[in-house]
Every structure is written in structure tokens, then in C-alpha cells.
Design a protein around this motif. Sequence first.
Motif, PDB file in Angstrom:
ATOM      1  N   ARG A 196      54.745  42.492  41.753  1.00  0.00           N
ATOM      2  CA  ARG A 196      53.238  41.862  41.673  1.00  0.00           C
ATOM      3  C   ARG A 196      53.649  40.405  41.900  1.00  0.00           C
ATOM      4  O   ARG A 196      54.212  39.799  42.161  1.00  0.00           O
ATOM      5  CB  ARG A 196      52.994  41.581  39.575  1.00  0.00           C
ATOM      6  CG  ARG A 196      54.373  40.688  39.274  1.00  0.00           C
ATOM      7  CD  ARG A 196      55.260  40.694  37.119  1.00  0.00           C
ATOM      8  NE  ARG A 196      53.894  40.569  37.382  1.00  0.00           N
ATOM      9  CZ  ARG A 196      53.101  41.249  35.925  1.00  0.00           C
ATOM     10  NH1 ARG A 196      53.405  42.725  35.426  1.00  0.00           N
ATOM     11  NH2 ARG A 196      51.766  40.773  35.320  1.00  0.00           N
ATOM     12  N   LEU A 197      52.927  39.026  41.813  1.00  0.00           N
ATOM     13  CA  LEU A 197      52.767  38.035  42.487  1.00  0.00           C
ATOM     14  C   LEU A 197      54.247  37.418  41.452  1.00  0.00           C
ATOM     15  O   LEU A 197      54.478  37.901  40.532  1.00  0.00           O
ATOM     16  CB  LEU A 197      51.509  37.156  42.452  1.00  0.00           C
ATOM     17  CG  LEU A 197      50.409  37.705  43.079  1.00  0.00           C
ATOM     18  CD1 LEU A 197      49.236  37.229  42.932  1.00  0.00           C
ATOM     19  CD2 LEU A 197      50.884  37.243  44.633  1.00  0.00           C
ATOM     20  N   PRO A 198      54.960  36.455  41.931  1.00  0.00           N
ATOM     21  CA  PRO A 198      56.211  35.463  41.033  1.00  0.00           C
ATOM     22  C   PRO A 198      55.818  35.111  40.951  1.00  0.00           C
ATOM     23  O   PRO A 198      56.500  35.108  39.594  1.00  0.00           O
ATOM     24  CB  PRO A 198      56.845  34.631  43.266  1.00  0.00           C
ATOM     25  CG  PRO A 198      56.023  34.975  44.113  1.00  0.00           C
ATOM     26  CD  PRO A 198      54.876  36.407  43.615  1.00  0.00           C
ATOM     27  N   GLY A 199      54.191  34.388  40.183  1.00  0.00           N
ATOM     28  CA  GLY A 199      54.177  33.514  39.087  1.00  0.00           C
ATOM     29  C   GLY A 199      53.207  33.948  37.977  1.00  0.00           C
ATOM     30  O   GLY A 199      52.874  32.927  37.438  1.00  0.00           O
ATOM     31  N   VAL A 245      52.464  43.201  25.489  1.00  0.00           N
ATOM     32  CA  VAL A 245      52.587  44.305  26.937  1.00  0.00           C
ATOM     33  C   VAL A 245      51.884  43.694  28.105  1.00  0.00           C
ATOM     34  O   VAL A 245      50.918  43.199  28.219  1.00  0.00           O
ATOM     35  CB  VAL A 245      51.220  46.105  26.251  1.00  0.00           C
ATOM     36  CG1 VAL A 245      51.504  46.654  27.744  1.00  0.00           C
ATOM     37  CG2 VAL A 245      51.505  46.445  24.942  1.00  0.00           C
ATOM     38  N   LEU A 246      53.431  43.239  28.524  1.00  0.00           N
ATOM     39  CA  LEU A 246      52.898  43.466  30.297  1.00  0.00           C
ATOM     40  C   LEU A 246      52.192  44.049  31.006  1.00  0.00           C
ATOM     41  O   LEU A 246      52.584  45.632  31.267  1.00  0.00           O
ATOM     42  CB  LEU A 246      54.519  42.734  31.116  1.00  0.00           C
ATOM     43  CG  LEU A 246      54.109  42.186  31.936  1.00  0.00           C
ATOM     44  CD1 LEU A 246      54.401  40.616  32.296  1.00  0.00           C
ATOM     45  CD2 LEU A 246      55.991  42.352  32.659  1.00  0.00           C
ATOM     46  N   ARG A 247      50.858  43.736  31.652  1.00  0.00           N
ATOM     47  CA  ARG A 247      50.332  44.259  32.706  1.00  0.00           C
ATOM     48  C   ARG A 247      50.760  43.819  33.700  1.00  0.00           C
ATOM     49  O   ARG A 247      50.893  42.803  34.494  1.00  0.00           O
ATOM     50  CB  ARG A 247      49.051  44.501  32.363  1.00  0.00           C
ATOM     51  CG  ARG A 247      48.489  44.304  30.474  1.00  0.00           C
ATOM     52  CD  ARG A 247      48.748  45.877  30.579  1.00  0.00           C
ATOM     53  NE  ARG A 247      48.423  46.158  28.863  1.00  0.00           N
ATOM     54  CZ  ARG A 247      48.443  47.434  28.697  1.00  0.00           C
ATOM     55  NH1 ARG A 247      49.309  48.316  28.549  1.00  0.00           N
ATOM     56  NH2 ARG A 247      48.428  47.396  27.245  1.00  0.00           N
ATOM     57  N   GLY A 248      50.017  45.505  34.648  1.00  0.00           N
ATOM     58  CA  GLY A 248      50.018  44.751  36.027  1.00  0.00           C
ATOM     59  C   GLY A 248      51.370  45.486  36.507  1.00  0.00           C
ATOM     60  O   GLY A 248      52.115  45.778  36.127  1.00  0.00           O
ATOM     61  N   ALA A 249      52.130  45.429  38.368  1.00  0.00           N
ATOM     62  CA  ALA A 249      53.439  46.115  38.582  1.00  0.00           C
ATOM     63  C   ALA A 249      54.343  45.560  38.476  1.00  0.00           C
ATOM     64  O   ALA A 249      54.200  44.608  37.183  1.00  0.00           O
ATOM     65  CB  ALA A 249      52.972  46.159  39.479  1.00  0.00           C
ATOM     66  N   ASN A 264      44.309  38.618  40.856  1.00  0.00           N
ATOM     67  CA  ASN A 264      44.213  37.126  40.691  1.00  0.00           C
ATOM     68  C   ASN A 264      43.678  37.623  38.954  1.00  0.00           C
ATOM     69  O   ASN A 264      44.644  36.376  38.739  1.00  0.00           O
ATOM     70  CB  ASN A 264      42.254  37.288  40.447  1.00  0.00           C
ATOM     71  CG  ASN A 264      41.268  37.697  40.248  1.00  0.00           C
ATOM     72  OD1 ASN A 264      41.270  39.098  41.212  1.00  0.00           O
ATOM     73  ND2 ASN A 264      40.554  37.152  39.504  1.00  0.00           N
ATOM     74  N   GLU A 265      43.870  38.529  38.310  1.00  0.00           N
ATOM     75  CA  GLU A 265      44.391  38.666  36.668  1.00  0.00           C
ATOM     76  C   GLU A 265      46.025  39.421  36.858  1.00  0.00           C
ATOM     77  O   GLU A 265      46.660  38.494  36.030  1.00  0.00           O
ATOM     78  CB  GLU A 265      43.444  39.488  36.509  1.00  0.00           C
ATOM     79  CG  GLU A 265      42.218  38.916  36.521  1.00  0.00           C
ATOM     80  CD  GLU A 265      40.872  40.162  35.788  1.00  0.00           C
ATOM     81  OE1 GLU A 265      41.618  40.336  34.423  1.00  0.00           O
ATOM     82  OE2 GLU A 265      39.868  40.135  35.904  1.00  0.00           O
ATOM     83  N   VAL A 266      45.987  40.327  37.446  1.00  0.00           N
ATOM     84  CA  VAL A 266      47.445  40.841  36.649  1.00  0.00           C
ATOM     85  C   VAL A 266      48.156  41.098  38.064  1.00  0.00           C
ATOM     86  O   VAL A 266      49.460  41.534  37.391  1.00  0.00           O
ATOM     87  CB  VAL A 266      47.189  42.652  36.210  1.00  0.00           C
ATOM     88  CG1 VAL A 266      46.042  42.277  35.031  1.00  0.00           C
ATOM     89  CG2 VAL A 266      46.750  43.242  37.371  1.00  0.00           C
ATOM     90  N   GLY A 267      48.314  39.601  38.660  1.00  0.00           N
ATOM     91  CA  GLY A 267      49.218  40.085  40.114  1.00  0.00           C
ATOM     92  C   GLY A 267      49.486  41.161  40.690  1.00  0.00           C
ATOM     93  O   GLY A 267      50.206  40.614  42.242  1.00  0.00           O
ATOM     94  N   THR A 268      49.164  42.071  40.486  1.00  0.00           N
ATOM     95  CA  THR A 268      49.721  43.243  40.965  1.00  0.00           C
ATOM     96  C   THR A 268      49.430  43.385  43.078  1.00  0.00           C
ATOM     97  O   THR A 268      48.069  42.795  43.710  1.00  0.00           O
ATOM     98  CB  THR A 268      48.827  44.863  40.749  1.00  0.00           C
ATOM     99  OG1 THR A 268      49.519  45.223  39.916  1.00  0.00           O
ATOM    100  CG2 THR A 268      49.322  45.797  41.722  1.00  0.00           C
ATOM    101  N   ILE A 269      50.337  43.909  43.713  1.00  0.00           N
ATOM    102  CA  ILE A 269      50.528  43.637  45.459  1.00  0.00           C
ATOM    103  C   ILE A 269      49.676  45.225  46.008  1.00  0.00           C
ATOM    104  O   ILE A 269      50.426  45.792  45.215  1.00  0.00           O
ATOM    105  CB  ILE A 269      51.626  43.423  45.771  1.00  0.00           C
ATOM    106  CG1 ILE A 269      51.719  41.497  45.354  1.00  0.00           C
ATOM    107  CG2 ILE A 269      51.417  42.806  47.393  1.00  0.00           C
ATOM    108  CD1 ILE A 269      53.290  41.088  45.890  1.00  0.00           C
TER     109      ILE A 269
END
Length: 409
Positions: free
Chosen positions: A297-300, A288-292, A156-161
Motif C-alpha cells: 500500500r502507499l506509505p502514507g 479493521v484496516l482495509r487495503g493491501a 486513492n482510498e485504500v492505498g493498494t498498489i
Amino acid sequence: MPVYLDHAATTPMSPEALAVMTRELARTGNPSSLHGAGRRARRAVEDARETLAAAAGAHPSEVIFTSGGTEADNLAVKGLFWARHDEDPRRTRILCSAVEHHAVMDTVEWLERHEGAEAVWLPVDHTGTVALETVQREIDKDPDSIALITVMWANNEVGTIQPIPDIVEMAKPHGIPVHSDAVQAFGSVAVDFRASGLAAMSVSGHKLGGPVGVGALFLGRAVKLTPVQHGGGQERDVRSGTLDTAAIAAFAAAAAAATAHQGEERERIRALRDRLIRGVEEAVPDAVLRGAPGNGRLPGNAHFTFPGCEGDSLLFLLDLAGVESSTGSACTAGVPRPSHVLLAMGLDEDTARGAQRFTLGHSSTEADVDTLLTALPGACAKARQAGMAGHESTIQTAATLARQGVAPS
């Protein structure tokens, strides 16, 4: 009108959901009643159950309606633990990712304190992805001691699947049930409960264009689960309570609308997100972009850390400029706390405090991205001027900025 970039928190109701809810609110009838009004309400609920099941790749009997994602998570984690532990007292371990939503994390911790559970926190890498080798190692260590595994579909935070199919495959030979909090994923990316092999999956209405206060737990027909609450025996005797016909019908309408053209909408939102990411990196080069990356990552979802900025100060400065975003971190009693997700990803506390999450949804437009990119440089500069000295109260900082009429230039 403010630009809304916090769709991960809640997204506006879709026109389809609003129309159905308005219609149903004008009617009456308890779906458990046997007279005409009750039977009509029951039909509306069962039609919604079929619609929701079709949207999620499930059988209608696998849909258990709840008050939202938090209740669905509690029901799944507690119910699976109790059922599995009752069958075999050796089953005390719960394998849980270190980046779960608090609806799962706090439930696991409660079971530790009160029910003799042992939490095994699964580490993640720098993108927030669960380390599969750790999952396999924990299973191999003693599969008979594991009550369940719970890993969210998307963060829910960084969007990583997360690699849910891989985790399910690891658990399958040992008959270990896997639960996934799919609140952020459902309606945003393709979610197929049947194909996933999950024992249980939690979803929520207000994340995909439905109303607040309704959600569902998808529960395999052969899965044993101990109820958390008792009463009238509704929902397979798993979740007692009078069903909210209007909210359920609206939830199903939103799910149908979100999945009907999901591929096209996913690409539209992904293109907006990628433009937003490029724009932020140009406007604030040290962000800095965080997450995958990319499709991982989630599209939005576009989650950044901004060096030298207190995330809450940046949030309020953007809010003053008409852009509504989120830090994605918990804040209790006005005391800012760094995100447990970012800390689990290896960030230090100061870096984690500079977080800002921008999330897009069905109502997002190119103009929304333009407004953010115009407001962000000035807001970021002001936030850096305010500094992070002493990590002062979020509320105090916000009040000071508001009194001074500080707004990005």
C-alpha cells in the motif's frame, strides 16, 4: 492549529514550489509568444518539462501539461479509445478496474453511453488488488476487440498498489495500450514511466506539493491519441490551450523536491503510518484496516472501517476535535453513499459506510499521530451513539453535532 490527515486529497505546497510560483507570478509572457517575455516564459516551461520528465523517468517530449489529473485521465481514456477505434472499429472494449477514481470510471461510462464503447470492469480481491487472471482471460477472449486497458497505479482510498508491470506484460504481445492513473503514486513511491511500458500515465501537481490546477499526461512518443480539445496546437497538438507558466514551474519544483530524497521520506512516512495503524487498532480494537498490507500500500495511507460508526459522523467529530480526515467515499447532495471501492472489495453497504481514511504527507509529524490517537476513542464512541439509523443526511448529522457542541472527551 488543526492536524491535517487528508494528504491524499491535497497536500500543502512545498517551500520549493511556493518560491518558484511566487517568482513566476511576478513575471509576464505567453509561452507561445515570440518576443522576449514570451521566450522567457517558454524557457521556464521547457525547463519544467525536463525536470518533470527526469522525476518520472520519461523523455521531455512525452510530457503533456494539463489542468490536473482529471483532465489527464479524460485525455488519455477518450483519446486512446477514439484513436484505436478509428484505426479498427472492432476495438470497442475498455478493460478498467472496478476501483478506479471517478475521473476514469465516469469517462469510461460516458464513452459507453455516447461512443459505443463496452466497459469491462475488472474485479479486485479483498485488498483491492486487480485479479490478474481476469485480465488475462479478457485479453485471451478477443484481443482485437480491446481499445485500451486502464488501471490506476495506486488506489486513492485504500492505498493498494496495483500490479502495473504484470498488466503491461499481458497487453504487450497484442499491442494493447495501457493507461494508468498515477496521481496518488507519483511523488509517494518510485514511478518510472519508461520502465513501466505504459502508453500513458496521468499525474497531478497538488498531490505532491505543487499547486492545484496543473497536472500532466505522460504519453509515449509513438502513441496515437485523438485530442479532446482543439485550438492553438500546443503540447504536440494533443492539448491546446495557453500554458500556465507559473503553475507548471511550481509543479516541476515540487516533483523534483518530492523525488530527490524519496527513499528517506518514504521510510519516514511509512514509520508514521505504521505507528498510526498500531495506535488505532489499540484504541479501537474492532477497527479493521482495509487495503493491501505493508509495502503493498502507499506509505502514507491508513484506511479503516469502524463498525457501528457512520463515517461522516466520525469525520465531523474528529474535525471538532481538531483532526481533519476523510471518509474516502462520494457524497452527492448531502446523501452519503458507500464507497464503490469498498463495495468492489466485497464489503457490505453498512460496513462500507463506516470508513475513515487517514493519509500522511511531507508535513506530517509524530505529534499529528498523537493528536489523532488521543481524539479517536471519544470520537468513535460518540459516532456510535449517533448510530447509523436511517443513514440520515450527512449535513443534518454534522449540524446537529455542531449545535450540541459535541466533542470527544
